[in-house]
Design a protein around this motif. Structure first.
Motif, PDB file in Angstrom:
ATOM      1  N   MET A  14       0.855  -1.193   0.000  1.00  0.00           N
ATOM      2  CA  MET A  14       0.000   0.000   0.000  1.00  0.00           C
ATOM      3  C   MET A  14       0.889   1.240   0.000  1.00  0.00           C
ATOM      4  SD  MET A  14      -3.187   1.017   0.252  1.00  0.00           S
ATOM      5  CE  MET A  14      -4.439   0.281   1.303  1.00  0.00           C
ATOM      6  N   HIS A  19      -6.767   1.887   5.522  1.00  0.00           N
ATOM      7  CA  HIS A  19      -7.902   2.115   6.438  1.00  0.00           C
ATOM      8  C   HIS A  19      -8.962   3.027   5.815  1.00  0.00           C
ATOM      9  CE1 HIS A  19      -6.524  -0.220   9.811  1.00  0.00           C
ATOM     10  NE2 HIS A  19      -5.324   0.316   9.672  1.00  0.00           N
ATOM     11  N   ALA A 154     -13.249  -6.714   3.964  1.00  0.00           N
ATOM     12  CA  ALA A 154     -11.986  -6.469   3.259  1.00  0.00           C
ATOM     13  C   ALA A 154     -12.293  -5.444   2.182  1.00  0.00           C
ATOM     14  CB  ALA A 154     -11.476  -7.751   2.639  1.00  0.00           C
ATOM     15  N   SER A 155     -11.394  -4.485   1.988  1.00  0.00           N
ATOM     16  CA  SER A 155     -11.675  -3.475   0.964  1.00  0.00           C
ATOM     17  C   SER A 155     -11.482  -4.040  -0.443  1.00  0.00           C
ATOM     18  CB  SER A 155     -10.763  -2.264   1.156  1.00  0.00           C
ATOM     19  OG  SER A 155      -9.436  -2.594   0.794  1.00  0.00           O
ATOM     20  N   VAL A 203      -8.167  -2.999  11.998  1.00  0.00           N
ATOM     21  CA  VAL A 203      -9.382  -2.460  11.362  1.00  0.00           C
ATOM     22  C   VAL A 203     -10.429  -2.190  12.444  1.00  0.00           C
ATOM     23  CG1 VAL A 203     -11.313  -3.058   9.819  1.00  0.00           C
ATOM     24  CG2 VAL A 203      -8.963  -3.463   9.077  1.00  0.00           C
ATOM     25  N   GLY A 283       0.070  -0.484   5.112  1.00  0.00           N
ATOM     26  CA  GLY A 283      -0.859  -1.559   5.480  1.00  0.00           C
ATOM     27  C   GLY A 283      -1.619  -1.222   6.747  1.00  0.00           C
ATOM     28  N   ALA A 284      -2.025  -2.263   7.451  1.00  0.00           N
ATOM     29  CA  ALA A 284      -2.936  -2.071   8.579  1.00  0.00           C
ATOM     30  C   ALA A 284      -2.289  -1.389   9.772  1.00  0.00           C
ATOM     31  CB  ALA A 284      -3.495  -3.423   9.014  1.00  0.00           C
TER      32      ALA A 284
HETATM   33  C1  MEV Z   1      -4.482  -3.655   5.189  1.00  0.00           C
HETATM   34  O1  MEV Z   1      -3.314  -3.998   4.438  1.00  0.00           O
HETATM   35  C2  MEV Z   1      -5.141  -2.446   4.618  1.00  0.00           C
HETATM   36  C3  MEV Z   1      -6.453  -2.049   5.274  1.00  0.00           C
HETATM   37  O2  MEV Z   1      -6.907  -0.861   4.609  1.00  0.00           O
HETATM   38  C4  MEV Z   1      -7.500  -3.150   5.182  1.00  0.00           C
HETATM   39  C5  MEV Z   1      -8.158  -3.298   3.811  1.00  0.00           C
HETATM   40  O3  MEV Z   1      -8.069  -2.413   2.970  1.00  0.00           O
HETATM   41  O4  MEV Z   1      -8.809  -4.341   3.579  1.00  0.00           O
HETATM   42  C6  MEV Z   1      -6.237  -1.718   6.739  1.00  0.00           C
END
Ligand code: MEV
Length: 331
Positions: A14, A19, A154-155, A203, A283-284
């Motif tokens: 990412m 988020h 999950a996005s 999350v 990431g998360a």
């Molecule tokens: C996790 O890598 C990224 C988040 O945005 C979760 C998601 O998009 O599913 C926290």
């Protein structure tokens, strides 16, 4: 029709918008050239057999009808593949048994998206094994359904990276947006913090903070949207100094969400002090990876600084191709 097929899909990192993307805002993601490999072989009976040593699954076998039955997998490590088998059987139709084996270029501990790459490979591989053409958008829809049956919210940004590859703007709002961007030469450096993060936990934490401070949190998500829009332009213009500054701001915002930890903060500050254009967690949060951008003249120094601050460098290049066939054989 092939009797055996070897497919692969990339991992992801990412760049901006983690988020916020769960809450309907856009994000920027790049596919990386560490890949998940999967071999699918027809078995001619009504069974599946799964070998996924990276997630502790060895010779797990069952009847196709029992794959992910009632939302339950035979083993924890096989839940994404079993869910893919079920979704494929329901929506496309399975023509007999299959043996599936996976091998990964990267550890599932790193947070590079091994589950999404596995789902992309499983659905794409099953389709190719049956000579079914699935458009990438359809593959994405099946993949998102597969993942949501396993883990709820999950996005889908990591699935988009696994299927489409490259560098993308991804948004899962009322209408979905998957916009490929050229980002040649993105001078990305990635390091693992040494701590395995649990995405679901973080999350939930963000959701709790959103419930407690809705107005402030919505402003943070909107600021993240603005960074993604500006980051998209900087990527298109290959303006790495500008993108680096946006990453720095992005890190400030994920810190405000409450998901930064001392280990990721230390890596980010070390990379900046060594002359990176910018750095942030990716990431998360709660661990996993940090990313930095650095010009050729600073790269070695930034890498040394990340290692000295406790990071493990990941030798990954951005902009990797999406899910693809590596080899196939016909009887
Ligand atoms: C996790 O890598 C990224 C988040 O945005 C979760 C998601 O998009 O599913 C926290």
């Amino acid at each position: 029709m092939p009797s055996m097929i070897h497919v692969s899909a990339p991992g992801k990192l990412m760049l901006l918008g983690e988020h916020a993307v769960v809450h309907g805002r856009p994000c920027l993601v790049t596919a990386v050239d560490s890949r998940l490999h999967m071999t699918l072989t027809r078995s001619g009976d009504d069974r599946f057999t799964l070998d996924a040593p990276d997630v502790g699954a060895h010779g797990v076998t069952g009847r196709l009808a029992d794959a992910f039955r009632d939302g339950r997998a035979l083993t924890h490590g096989t839940r994404f593949i079993e869910s893919a088998l079920r979704v494929f059987a329901e929506q496309i139709g399975l023509e007999g048994g299959v043996a599936i084996a996976t091998r990964s270029d990267f550890s599932s501990q790193l947070g590079l998206g091994s589950s999404s790459a596995t789902v992309a490979c499983a659905l794409f591989g099953l389709a190719r094994l049956q000579d079914v053409e699935l458009a990438p958008q359809r593959l994405f829809d099946l993949g998102l359904e597969t993942i949501r049956r396993v883990q709820g919210t999950a996005s889908g940004f990591d699935l988009a990276a696994a299927i489409f590859g490259g560098t993308l703007v991804y948004e899962n709002a009322a209408s979905r947006r998957i916009e490929p961007l050229g980002a040649p030469g993105l001078p990305l450096i990635a390091a693992y913090s040494g701590i395995k993060a649990d995405t679901a936990t973080y999350v939930q934490r963000v959701n709790a903070r959103l419930a407690a401070h809705p107005a402030a949190m919505e402003h943070i998500f909107e600021a993240m949207r603005a960074l993604v829009i500006a980051g998209r332009d900087a990527l298109i213009q290959c303006d790495w100094a500008r993108l680096g500054e946006l990453l720095d701001m992005g890190h400030g915002l994920v810190h405000a969400l409450g998901v930064d930890i001392p280990q990721t903060a230390a890596l980010v500050f070390a990379a900046r002090a060594a002359g990176a254009f910018g750095a942030k967690l990716s990431g998360a949060g709660g661990g996993d990876c940090v990313i930095a951008l650095a010009g050729e003249d600073r790269r070695a120094e930034v890498e040394r600084a990340l290692e000295a601050a406790g990071g493990t460098l990941l030798r990954v290049a951005p902009n990797a191709p999406g899910v693809r066939v590596e080899t196939e054989s016909t009887p």
